[in-house]
Design a protein around this motif. Structure first.
Motif, PDB file in Angstrom:
ATOM      1  N   ASN A  63      32.064   0.775  41.213  1.00 53.71           N
ATOM      2  CA  ASN A  63      31.099   1.449  42.163  1.00 53.71           C
ATOM      3  C   ASN A  63      31.732   1.818  43.308  1.00 53.71           C
ATOM      4  N   LYS A  64      31.371   2.485  44.334  1.00 52.61           N
ATOM      5  CA  LYS A  64      31.935   3.146  45.589  1.00 52.61           C
ATOM      6  C   LYS A  64      32.313   2.152  46.569  1.00 52.61           C
ATOM      7  N   GLU A  65      31.348   0.850  46.409  1.00 57.72           N
ATOM      8  CA  GLU A  65      32.087  -0.474  47.246  1.00 57.72           C
ATOM      9  C   GLU A  65      33.316  -0.931  46.498  1.00 57.72           C
ATOM     10  N   GLN A  66      33.867  -0.312  45.535  1.00 58.62           N
ATOM     11  CA  GLN A  66      35.051  -1.010  44.798  1.00 58.62           C
ATOM     12  C   GLN A  66      34.695  -2.344  44.247  1.00 58.62           C
ATOM     13  N   GLN A  67      33.601  -2.772  44.087  1.00 57.86           N
ATOM     14  CA  GLN A  67      33.212  -3.663  43.301  1.00 57.86           C
ATOM     15  C   GLN A  67      33.283  -3.565  41.653  1.00 57.86           C
ATOM     16  N   MET A  68      33.989  -4.291  41.118  1.00 56.46           N
ATOM     17  CA  MET A  68      34.281  -4.015  39.398  1.00 56.46           C
ATOM     18  C   MET A  68      33.732  -5.068  38.691  1.00 56.46           C
ATOM     19  N   ALA A  69      33.691  -4.581  37.379  1.00 52.71           N
ATOM     20  CA  ALA A  69      33.021  -5.405  36.382  1.00 52.71           C
ATOM     21  C   ALA A  69      33.786  -4.993  34.869  1.00 52.71           C
ATOM     22  N   ALA A  70      33.819  -6.000  33.984  1.00 54.26           N
ATOM     23  CA  ALA A  70      34.483  -5.731  32.730  1.00 54.26           C
ATOM     24  C   ALA A  70      33.642  -6.573  31.843  1.00 54.26           C
ATOM     25  N   ILE A  71      33.007  -5.825  30.871  1.00 49.65           N
ATOM     26  CA  ILE A  71      32.139  -6.434  29.605  1.00 49.65           C
ATOM     27  C   ILE A  71      32.722  -6.287  28.581  1.00 49.65           C
ATOM     28  N   THR A  72      32.524  -7.296  27.701  1.00 45.94           N
ATOM     29  CA  THR A  72      32.892  -7.072  26.149  1.00 45.94           C
ATOM     30  C   THR A  72      31.545  -7.484  25.449  1.00 45.94           C
ATOM     31  N   LEU A  73      31.235  -6.764  24.252  1.00 43.42           N
ATOM     32  CA  LEU A  73      30.266  -6.894  23.598  1.00 43.42           C
ATOM     33  C   LEU A  73      30.710  -6.798  21.990  1.00 43.42           C
ATOM     34  N   SER A  74      30.156  -7.800  21.222  1.00 44.63           N
ATOM     35  CA  SER A  74      30.210  -7.659  19.693  1.00 44.63           C
ATOM     36  C   SER A  74      29.041  -7.996  18.957  1.00 44.63           C
ATOM     37  N   MET A  75      28.763  -7.402  17.866  1.00 42.11           N
ATOM     38  CA  MET A  75      27.920  -7.829  16.864  1.00 42.11           C
ATOM     39  C   MET A  75      28.294  -8.406  15.679  1.00 42.11           C
ATOM     40  N   HIS A  76      29.589  -8.529  15.427  1.00 39.34           N
ATOM     41  CA  HIS A  76      30.429  -9.054  14.562  1.00 39.34           C
ATOM     42  C   HIS A  76      31.414 -10.034  15.118  1.00 39.34           C
ATOM     43  N   PHE A 122      23.691  -8.146  40.720  1.00 41.01           N
ATOM     44  CA  PHE A 122      25.012  -8.477  41.809  1.00 41.01           C
ATOM     45  C   PHE A 122      25.784  -7.395  42.393  1.00 41.01           C
ATOM     46  N   MET A 123      25.663  -6.333  42.254  1.00 38.97           N
ATOM     47  CA  MET A 123      26.441  -5.380  42.884  1.00 38.97           C
ATOM     48  C   MET A 123      25.481  -4.463  43.833  1.00 38.97           C
ATOM     49  N   ALA A 124      26.269  -4.119  44.861  1.00 41.86           N
ATOM     50  CA  ALA A 124      25.722  -3.436  46.074  1.00 41.86           C
ATOM     51  C   ALA A 124      25.022  -2.422  45.722  1.00 41.86           C
ATOM     52  N   GLU A 125      25.637  -1.508  44.929  1.00 41.32           N
ATOM     53  CA  GLU A 125      25.228  -0.278  44.392  1.00 41.32           C
ATOM     54  C   GLU A 125      25.578  -0.155  42.767  1.00 41.32           C
ATOM     55  N   THR A 126      24.997   0.885  42.234  1.00 39.96           N
ATOM     56  CA  THR A 126      25.345   1.144  40.619  1.00 39.96           C
ATOM     57  C   THR A 126      26.816   1.701  40.513  1.00 39.96           C
ATOM     58  N   PRO A 127      27.595   1.568  39.563  1.00 43.38           N
ATOM     59  CA  PRO A 127      28.776   1.806  39.118  1.00 43.38           C
ATOM     60  C   PRO A 127      28.793   3.505  39.289  1.00 43.38           C
ATOM     61  N   ASP A 128      29.902   4.190  39.627  1.00 41.56           N
ATOM     62  CA  ASP A 128      29.916   5.537  39.439  1.00 41.56           C
ATOM     63  C   ASP A 128      31.132   5.945  38.621  1.00 41.56           C
ATOM     64  N   GLN A 129      31.967   4.940  38.199  1.00 38.46           N
ATOM     65  CA  GLN A 129      33.460   4.999  37.497  1.00 38.46           C
ATOM     66  C   GLN A 129      32.854   4.192  36.274  1.00 38.46           C
ATOM     67  N   VAL A 130      32.892   4.695  35.069  1.00 41.74           N
ATOM     68  CA  VAL A 130      32.809   3.858  33.793  1.00 41.74           C
ATOM     69  C   VAL A 130      33.875   4.397  32.719  1.00 41.74           C
ATOM     70  N   MET A 131      34.799   3.347  32.125  1.00 39.90           N
ATOM     71  CA  MET A 131      35.545   3.747  31.197  1.00 39.90           C
ATOM     72  C   MET A 131      35.130   2.631  29.994  1.00 39.90           C
ATOM     73  N   SER A 132      35.551   3.109  28.780  1.00 40.70           N
ATOM     74  CA  SER A 132      35.128   2.356  27.835  1.00 40.70           C
ATOM     75  C   SER A 132      35.939   2.422  26.292  1.00 40.70           C
ATOM     76  N   GLN A 133      35.856   1.474  25.568  1.00 36.53           N
ATOM     77  CA  GLN A 133      36.198   1.598  24.099  1.00 36.53           C
ATOM     78  C   GLN A 133      35.051   1.154  23.148  1.00 36.53           C
ATOM     79  N   VAL A 134      35.112   1.714  22.047  1.00 37.32           N
ATOM     80  CA  VAL A 134      33.906   1.252  21.192  1.00 37.32           C
ATOM     81  C   VAL A 134      34.522   1.253  19.700  1.00 37.32           C
TER      82      VAL A 134
END
Length: 330
Positions: A218-231, A189-201
């Protein structure tokens, strides 16, 4: 008339069973099966009336009767099997995560190109009719620009460090197993791939990634926030927020319905397409059409590459190295 393509499956687990059932729904039967444990392959063949069982599953890679191999084995085994299958002229549909890292994926793509065969990742999101419909709606501009994407995926797995989901020797962990779905949906759903990524693990006792939060732009300033858990159980929920409304999708890996909410009026429009239970059938039909026509665009490998680059960079930042990767650098 197009040639009848013959499928083989490597592995006899849950996905292999779903794959055999999907072929039956397509009015076809699985031609061959291979497994490290021969007895499991025999039992699988009896269950699904498979024509051929290999005494040594490696024979699958050189069998002239086979057109497409579906690889359903653990992540850490993929590159070894991809090398053999592709070099012997087999088209391959490989379970996600298609490889451990970008170097492996690039190597596999080069082999596929050299031998004029198609390599694709078995990512349900690329093939579900619902997403094809939603991509059209977003591309039409009727909702305005995509601004923000929020994705949750949490599974509650038995906290057993021998379980494959936590087993570092099998490339377990949240990112490659469930994060790949979230990142794939985001990328689509993004116009181009993100070039800025921050994370915690957060790591499990085995050293695999048990939980993570990821923020991307990404450069279009489209943003995403993802949360993942196996537990920690979370709904598989996706929210694609656009200028004029938002799309909400539940159980997004194999979704067949969504809602669109108008930003101004709050009006809710349901969107439905396809059936969740036919997810693997959609993948395999697209793969067959790609092989028959030579049109690989329906397999979305550029998106697969973008997702793999993100996952590779994330793990580098986390210092998460799988045993196969460390052996290559010794």
């Amino acid at each position: 008339m197009a040639k009848e393509l013959r499928w083989a499956v490597l592995g006899t687990g849950v996905i292999a069973n779903e794959m055999a059932q999907a072929l039956e729904q397509m009015g076809k039967s699985l031609y061959a099966v291979g497994n490290r444990t021969h007895e499991k392959a025999v039992a699988f063949a009896e269950k699904y009336h498979v024509t051929k069982v290999y005494d040594d599953f490696h024979e699958m890679f050189t069998d002239p009767e086979i057109d497409i191999i579906y690889i359903t084995t653990p992540h850490n085994t993929h590159i070894e099997f991809l090398r053999q299958a592709l070099a012997n002229g087999k088209h391959v549909l490989c379970e996600k995560s298609i490889t451990l890292n970008s170097d492996e994926l690039n190597e596999a793509l080069q082999i596929a190109e050299k031998h004029h065969v198609i390599l694709a990742e078995a990512m349900t999101i690329w093939h579900m009719p619902l997403y094809k419909k939603l991509w059209e709606i977003v591309s039409s501009g009727e909702l305005g620009k995509v601004q923000m994407i929020q994705l949750n995926f949490g599974s509650y797995k038995e906290y057993d460090m021998n379980n494959r989901f936590f087993n570092i020797n099998l490339a377990g962990g949240a990112l490659l197993d469930i994060g790949v779905y979230a990142l794939s949906l985001m990328r689509s759903f993004m116009a181009e791939t993100p070039d800025q990524v921050m994370s915690q693990v957060r790591f499990a006792p085995t050293g695999t990634d048990e939980q993570a939060s990821i923020i991307l732009m990404n450069k279009e300033q489209q943003m995403a926030a993802i949360t993942l858990s196996m537990h920690s159980k979370q709904p598989k929920r996706a929210m694609i927020s656009c200028e004029k409304g938002y799309i909400e999708i539940m159980e997004y890996p194999r979704a067949d319905k969504a809602i669109i909410v108008d930003a101004a009026s709050g009006a809710v429009t349901p969107v439905e397409a396809g059936e969740t239970k036919r997810a693997l059938e959609y993948e395999m039909r697209d793969m067959e059409e790609a092989v028959q026509s030579g049109d690989v665009s329906r397999m979305h490998m550029p998106f697969t590459g973008d997702v793999m680059n993100i996952m590779t960079d994330l793990r580098k930042n986390w210092g998460l190295v799988y045993p196969e990767e460390s052996r290559k650098t010794e």
